[in-house]
Design a protein around this motif. Structure first.
Motif, PDB file in Angstrom:
ATOM      1  N   GLY A  18       0.822  -1.205   0.000  1.00  0.00           N
ATOM      2  CA  GLY A  18       0.000   0.000   0.000  1.00  0.00           C
ATOM      3  C   GLY A  18       0.854   1.253   0.000  1.00  0.00           C
ATOM      4  N   LYS A  19       1.934   1.229   0.763  1.00  0.00           N
ATOM      5  CA  LYS A  19       2.854   2.366   0.824  1.00  0.00           C
ATOM      6  C   LYS A  19       3.505   2.590  -0.537  1.00  0.00           C
ATOM      7  CE  LYS A  19       5.448   5.444   3.008  1.00  0.00           C
ATOM      8  NZ  LYS A  19       5.177   6.788   2.537  1.00  0.00           N
ATOM      9  N   ALA A  20       3.799   1.507  -1.255  1.00  0.00           N
ATOM     10  CA  ALA A  20       4.386   1.636  -2.598  1.00  0.00           C
ATOM     11  C   ALA A  20       3.421   2.353  -3.541  1.00  0.00           C
ATOM     12  CB  ALA A  20       4.759   0.254  -3.149  1.00  0.00           C
ATOM     13  N   THR A  21       2.131   2.083  -3.408  1.00  0.00           N
ATOM     14  CA  THR A  21       1.125   2.772  -4.226  1.00  0.00           C
ATOM     15  C   THR A  21       1.103   4.258  -3.867  1.00  0.00           C
ATOM     16  OG1 THR A  21      -0.195   0.760  -4.419  1.00  0.00           O
ATOM     17  CG2 THR A  21      -1.323   2.848  -4.854  1.00  0.00           C
ATOM     18  N   GLN A  22       1.121   4.578  -2.578  1.00  0.00           N
ATOM     19  CA  GLN A  22       1.167   5.978  -2.142  1.00  0.00           C
ATOM     20  C   GLN A  22       2.401   6.671  -2.727  1.00  0.00           C
ATOM     21  OE1 GLN A  22      -0.183   4.799   2.286  1.00  0.00           O
ATOM     22  NE2 GLN A  22       0.767   6.770   2.155  1.00  0.00           N
ATOM     23  N   ASP A  23       3.549   6.002  -2.648  1.00  0.00           N
ATOM     24  CA  ASP A  23       4.791   6.597  -3.152  1.00  0.00           C
ATOM     25  C   ASP A  23       4.710   6.858  -4.652  1.00  0.00           C
ATOM     26  OD1 ASP A  23       5.803   6.453  -0.571  1.00  0.00           O
ATOM     27  OD2 ASP A  23       7.025   4.675  -0.957  1.00  0.00           O
ATOM     28  N   GLN A  24       4.072   5.957  -5.385  1.00  0.00           N
ATOM     29  CA  GLN A  24       3.915   6.132  -6.834  1.00  0.00           C
ATOM     30  C   GLN A  24       3.056   7.362  -7.128  1.00  0.00           C
ATOM     31  OE1 GLN A  24       1.857   2.922  -8.779  1.00  0.00           O
ATOM     32  NE2 GLN A  24       2.177   3.767 -10.805  1.00  0.00           N
ATOM     33  N   VAL A  25       1.961   7.520  -6.401  1.00  0.00           N
ATOM     34  CA  VAL A  25       1.080   8.672  -6.599  1.00  0.00           C
ATOM     35  C   VAL A  25       1.833   9.958  -6.264  1.00  0.00           C
ATOM     36  CG1 VAL A  25      -1.023   9.822  -5.785  1.00  0.00           C
ATOM     37  CG2 VAL A  25      -1.035   7.349  -6.218  1.00  0.00           C
ATOM     38  N   GLU A  26       2.522   9.968  -5.124  1.00  0.00           N
ATOM     39  CA  GLU A  26       3.289  11.144  -4.717  1.00  0.00           C
ATOM     40  C   GLU A  26       4.329  11.510  -5.783  1.00  0.00           C
ATOM     41  OE1 GLU A  26       6.200  12.584  -1.075  1.00  0.00           O
ATOM     42  OE2 GLU A  26       6.239  10.491  -1.718  1.00  0.00           O
ATOM     43  N   ARG A  27       5.083  10.526  -6.270  1.00  0.00           N
ATOM     44  CA  ARG A  27       6.129  10.762  -7.260  1.00  0.00           C
ATOM     45  C   ARG A  27       5.550  11.340  -8.554  1.00  0.00           C
ATOM     46  NH1 ARG A  27       8.231   6.339  -6.406  1.00  0.00           N
ATOM     47  NH2 ARG A  27       7.117   5.085  -7.939  1.00  0.00           N
ATOM     48  N   LEU A  28       4.437  10.782  -9.011  1.00  0.00           N
ATOM     49  CA  LEU A  28       3.839  11.261 -10.260  1.00  0.00           C
ATOM     50  C   LEU A  28       3.345  12.700 -10.110  1.00  0.00           C
ATOM     51  CD1 LEU A  28       3.021  10.728 -13.164  1.00  0.00           C
ATOM     52  CD2 LEU A  28       0.882   9.773 -12.305  1.00  0.00           C
ATOM     53  N   LEU A  54      -1.140  17.040   1.824  1.00  0.00           N
ATOM     54  CA  LEU A  54      -0.883  18.290   1.120  1.00  0.00           C
ATOM     55  C   LEU A  54      -0.884  19.448   2.112  1.00  0.00           C
ATOM     56  CD1 LEU A  54      -3.452  17.775  -1.783  1.00  0.00           C
ATOM     57  CD2 LEU A  54      -1.006  17.335  -1.878  1.00  0.00           C
ATOM     58  N   THR A  55       0.032  20.389   1.927  1.00  0.00           N
ATOM     59  CA  THR A  55      -0.020  21.615   2.711  1.00  0.00           C
ATOM     60  C   THR A  55      -1.181  22.464   2.181  1.00  0.00           C
ATOM     61  OG1 THR A  55       1.417  22.844   1.215  1.00  0.00           O
ATOM     62  CG2 THR A  55       2.507  21.620   3.022  1.00  0.00           C
ATOM     63  N   ALA A  56      -1.497  23.524   2.890  1.00  0.00           N
ATOM     64  CA  ALA A  56      -2.571  24.417   2.442  1.00  0.00           C
ATOM     65  C   ALA A  56      -2.246  25.014   1.068  1.00  0.00           C
ATOM     66  CB  ALA A  56      -2.785  25.530   3.470  1.00  0.00           C
ATOM     67  N   GLN A  57      -0.965  25.329   0.822  1.00  0.00           N
ATOM     68  CA  GLN A  57      -0.559  25.890  -0.468  1.00  0.00           C
ATOM     69  C   GLN A  57      -0.773  24.858  -1.589  1.00  0.00           C
ATOM     70  OE1 GLN A  57       1.341  25.856   2.290  1.00  0.00           O
ATOM     71  NE2 GLN A  57       1.614  28.001   2.805  1.00  0.00           N
ATOM     72  N   ALA A  58      -0.408  23.611  -1.334  1.00  0.00           N
ATOM     73  CA  ALA A  58      -0.586  22.566  -2.347  1.00  0.00           C
ATOM     74  C   ALA A  58      -2.069  22.303  -2.587  1.00  0.00           C
ATOM     75  CB  ALA A  58       0.112  21.282  -1.912  1.00  0.00           C
ATOM     76  N   ARG A  59      -2.867  22.359  -1.522  1.00  0.00           N
ATOM     77  CA  ARG A  59      -4.308  22.098  -1.650  1.00  0.00           C
ATOM     78  C   ARG A  59      -4.969  23.155  -2.539  1.00  0.00           C
ATOM     79  NH1 ARG A  59      -6.316  17.628   0.300  1.00  0.00           N
ATOM     80  NH2 ARG A  59      -5.447  17.967   2.348  1.00  0.00           N
ATOM     81  N   GLU A  60      -4.412  24.363  -2.594  1.00  0.00           N
ATOM     82  CA  GLU A  60      -4.940  25.391  -3.487  1.00  0.00           C
ATOM     83  C   GLU A  60      -4.829  24.946  -4.944  1.00  0.00           C
ATOM     84  OE1 GLU A  60      -6.450  28.477  -3.046  1.00  0.00           O
ATOM     85  OE2 GLU A  60      -6.658  27.754  -0.991  1.00  0.00           O
ATOM     86  N   LYS A  61      -3.713  24.302  -5.279  1.00  0.00           N
ATOM     87  CA  LYS A  61      -3.480  23.854  -6.652  1.00  0.00           C
ATOM     88  C   LYS A  61      -4.052  22.463  -6.916  1.00  0.00           C
ATOM     89  CE  LYS A  61       0.789  26.477  -7.219  1.00  0.00           C
ATOM     90  NZ  LYS A  61       0.368  27.475  -8.150  1.00  0.00           N
ATOM     91  N   LEU A  62      -4.198  21.670  -5.871  1.00  0.00           N
ATOM     92  CA  LEU A  62      -4.657  20.288  -5.995  1.00  0.00           C
ATOM     93  C   LEU A  62      -5.750  20.052  -4.952  1.00  0.00           C
ATOM     94  CD1 LEU A  62      -3.873  17.694  -7.616  1.00  0.00           C
ATOM     95  CD2 LEU A  62      -2.461  17.071  -5.660  1.00  0.00           C
ATOM     96  N   PRO A  63      -6.956  20.510  -5.226  1.00  0.00           N
ATOM     97  CA  PRO A  63      -8.033  20.445  -4.217  1.00  0.00           C
ATOM     98  C   PRO A  63      -8.695  19.066  -4.144  1.00  0.00           C
ATOM     99  CG  PRO A  63      -8.848  21.520  -6.186  1.00  0.00           C
ATOM    100  CD  PRO A  63      -7.386  21.218  -6.426  1.00  0.00           C
ATOM    101  N   TYR A  64      -7.888  18.057  -3.799  1.00  0.00           N
ATOM    102  CA  TYR A  64      -8.382  16.692  -3.713  1.00  0.00           C
ATOM    103  C   TYR A  64      -7.919  16.055  -2.411  1.00  0.00           C
ATOM    104  CZ  TYR A  64      -9.297  17.218  -8.684  1.00  0.00           C
ATOM    105  OH  TYR A  64      -9.770  17.658  -9.876  1.00  0.00           O
ATOM    106  N   SER A  65      -8.706  15.141  -1.917  1.00  0.00           N
ATOM    107  CA  SER A  65      -8.316  14.283  -0.808  1.00  0.00           C
ATOM    108  C   SER A  65      -8.039  12.923  -1.426  1.00  0.00           C
ATOM    109  CB  SER A  65      -9.439  14.190   0.224  1.00  0.00           C
ATOM    110  OG  SER A  65      -9.083  13.293   1.260  1.00  0.00           O
ATOM    111  N   ILE A  66      -6.811  12.463  -1.319  1.00  0.00           N
ATOM    112  CA  ILE A  66      -6.398  11.265  -2.053  1.00  0.00           C
ATOM    113  C   ILE A  66      -6.203  10.094  -1.105  1.00  0.00           C
ATOM    114  CG2 ILE A  66      -4.682  10.270  -3.599  1.00  0.00           C
ATOM    115  CD1 ILE A  66      -4.085  13.187  -4.512  1.00  0.00           C
ATOM    116  N   GLU A  67      -6.967   9.053  -1.331  1.00  0.00           N
ATOM    117  CA  GLU A  67      -6.863   7.794  -0.607  1.00  0.00           C
ATOM    118  C   GLU A  67      -6.332   6.762  -1.589  1.00  0.00           C
ATOM    119  OE1 GLU A  67      -7.178   4.997   2.446  1.00  0.00           O
ATOM    120  OE2 GLU A  67      -7.355   7.183   2.550  1.00  0.00           O
ATOM    121  N   CYS A  68      -5.328   6.017  -1.195  1.00  0.00           N
ATOM    122  CA  CYS A  68      -4.736   5.004  -2.069  1.00  0.00           C
ATOM    123  C   CYS A  68      -5.096   3.615  -1.555  1.00  0.00           C
ATOM    124  CB  CYS A  68      -3.219   5.150  -2.097  1.00  0.00           C
ATOM    125  SG  CYS A  68      -2.654   6.750  -2.699  1.00  0.00           S
ATOM    126  N   LYS A  69      -5.488   2.759  -2.439  1.00  0.00           N
ATOM    127  CA  LYS A  69      -5.800   1.371  -2.089  1.00  0.00           C
ATOM    128  C   LYS A  69      -4.988   0.471  -2.991  1.00  0.00           C
ATOM    129  CE  LYS A  69      -8.964   2.046   1.020  1.00  0.00           C
ATOM    130  NZ  LYS A  69      -8.583   1.835   2.411  1.00  0.00           N
TER     131      LYS A  69
END
Length: 136
Positions: A18-28, A54-69
């Protein structure tokens, strides 16, 4: 359903996948949106809350809550549907590339869309750039 977790080793192995999936999303996302690279991270294994932080600044550009499965076989019906959408998109006689998506719905739940992760980040970048241009 996946295999039942019978021991600590199996549990840890699943969490690492699961962590590998999170890392892939973060990297992309960092690759596609380098301007927020320092404002995005992944949650620690077994922590509660969002998987992509995401920090508040990042959330401005990427207004999503990301859950990885991540599940070896649990999403096979969705992947088969996506393969069908890919085959159909490829078979179209179109001069434009047609992006396959799958809309899924369970019972009376809201429908969800499954699409290629990289295509999704491209959509987000285009939307962010469009919004940025509109505010100039």
């Amino acid at each position: 359903m996946g295999k039942m977790i019978k021991d600590t080793s199996t549990s840890h192995e699943r969490k690492l996948k699961g962590k590998a999936t999170q890392d892939q999303v973060e990297r992309l996302i960092k690759d596609k949106m380098p301007e927020i690279a320092n404002d995005i991270s992944t949650a620690a294994i077994s922590s509660h809350g969002e998987d992509i932080i995401l920090t508040a600044q990042a959330r401005e550009k990427l207004p999503y809550s990301i859950e990885c499965k991540q599940d070896e076989r649990g999403f096979s019906k969705v992947y088969r549907a996506f393969q069908q959408a890919q085959n159909q998109a490829t078979a179209l006689a179109s001069e434009r590339h047609v992006q396959p998506i799958v809309v899924i719905q369970q019972g009376d739940q809201r429908p969800l869309v499954a699409m290629d992760l990289e295509h999704w980040t491209d959509l987000v970048m285009n939307a962010a750039n469009t919004n940025k241009e509109g505010t100039k």
